[in-house]
Write an enzyme that holds these catalytic residues in place. Structure first.
Site, short mmCIF file in Angstrom:
data_model
loop_
_atom_site.label_atom_id
_atom_site.label_comp_id
_atom_site.label_asym_id
_atom_site.label_seq_id
_atom_site.Cartn_x
_atom_site.Cartn_y
_atom_site.Cartn_z
N ASP A 284 1.02 -0.74 -0.10
CA ASP A 284 0.15 0.48 -0.20
C ASP A 284 0.97 1.07 0.25
OD1 ASP A 284 -2.75 -1.10 0.18
OD2 ASP A 284 -1.86 -1.53 2.12
N ASP B 243 -10.81 -5.39 -0.75
CA ASP B 243 -9.29 -4.81 0.75
C ASP B 243 -10.13 -4.00 1.31
OD1 ASP B 243 -7.76 -3.47 1.38
OD2 ASP B 243 -6.95 -2.54 -0.21
C1 DX5 Z 1 -6.19 0.57 3.32
C2 DX5 Z 1 -5.10 -0.28 3.04
C3 DX5 Z 1 -5.72 -1.54 3.12
C4 DX5 Z 1 -4.53 -1.38 4.27
C5 DX5 Z 1 -5.82 -2.91 5.08
O1 DX5 Z 1 -6.27 2.06 2.20
O2 DX5 Z 1 -5.46 -0.44 1.24
O3 DX5 Z 1 -5.08 -2.31 1.95
O4 DX5 Z 1 -3.67 -2.13 5.25
O5 DX5 Z 1 -5.56 -3.52 6.09
P1 DX5 Z 1 -7.09 -3.83 7.29
O6 DX5 Z 1 -6.93 -5.44 6.24
O7 DX5 Z 1 -6.27 -4.55 7.94
O8 DX5 Z 1 -8.03 -2.95 6.95
ZN ZN Z 2 -4.98 -1.12 0.14
#
Ligand code: DX5
Ligand code: ZN
Length: 231
Positions: A36, A184
């Site tokens: 990310d 996501d």
């Molecule tokens: C948020 C990111 C995600 C995030 C997911 O903007 O795109 O990929 O890291 O994290 P969790 O699984 O904790 O929601």
């Molecule tokens: Zn992401």
């Protein structure tokens, strides 16, 4: 046939021992590394850039995808690819805004991502509808449906947004596309199957994999137990 895979996001990993964390997770079986990148403009936080992508690439043989939460995606495609990414995911909303900032439009953004030789994914925010990206689906390899507002890990998913996953899977089946549908945000063992039943085949998971409670291997095993389709 699409493969069903978990895509760990390293946002909440221990960056002091990133290489070890990557290699520990890799022992749990096939997966995709979901990196990310945030620029402080498209989303408020800054995360990391190409040096971290290179570190992950050195540590793994698994595919690396970059989720570019950046206002000027085309400016970074080459450096992401050179650092080791083989799938570039940019935001529809950033590409639509880019011409106002002197950048290329949506179609050109897809072309430039493809020119790097990488697979191309488009991420859509909770407010973006499927019909807005529908005509591009035959041109790309993946859609990443955000189940949260992007920018932060550890949020709760909005399950109503899985309706968009259903629509995408229906279109992809009707048009006979080999499209990855990724979800996501907020994915945990207790809702992973819900995402797969809606039609997703790649599940991003950040805080569910990298946390204080257990090791990445144990967390990956837990996630796989919840959904038999996951490799
Ligand atoms: C948020 C990111 C995600 C995030 C997911 O903007 O795109 O990929 O890291 O994290 P969790 O699984 O904790 O929601
Ligand atoms: Zn992401």
């Amino acid at each position: 046939m699409n493969r069903y895979l978990i895509a760990p996001s390293i946002l909440t990993a221990d960056f002091g021992r990133l290489k070890d964390q990557i290699q520990e997770a890799d022992t749990a079986g096939p997966l995709i590394w979901h990196l990310d990148v945030m620029d402080g403009h498209f989303v408020p936080p800054l995360s990391f850039g190409t040096e971290i992508i290179k570190t992950v690439a050195k540590a793994t043989d698994n595919l690396i995808e970059v989720h570019a939460m950046v206002a000027h995606p085309t400016e970074h495609f080459d450096s992401f690819t050179e650092a080791g990414a083989s799938r570039l995911i940019f935001h529809y909303e950033a590409a639509m805004e880019a011409p106002n900032l002197g950048g290329p439009g949506l179609g050109e953004t897809v072309l430039r991502a493809r020119e790097t030789g990488s697979e191309v994914g488009i991420a859509i925010n909770p407010g973006t509808r499927i019909d807005e990206i529908e005509e591009l689906l035959p041109e790309i390899q993946q859609v990443t449906v955000m189940l949260i507002r992007p920018g932060w890990g550890g949020q709760q998913m909005n399950p109503e947004l899985l309706d968009k996953v259903k629509q995408l899977r229906e279109i992809s089946t009707r048009l006979n596309l080999l499209l990855n549908i990724e979800v996501d945000g907020g994915i945990k063992p207790n809702n992973a199957k819900l995402c797969i039943d809606a039609g997703a085949n790649i599940l991003v998971a950040g805080s569910a994999i990298f946390n204080q409670d257990s090791t990445p291997q144990q967390n990956l095993a837990e996630m796989k137990k919840s959904s038999p389709n996951l490799e």
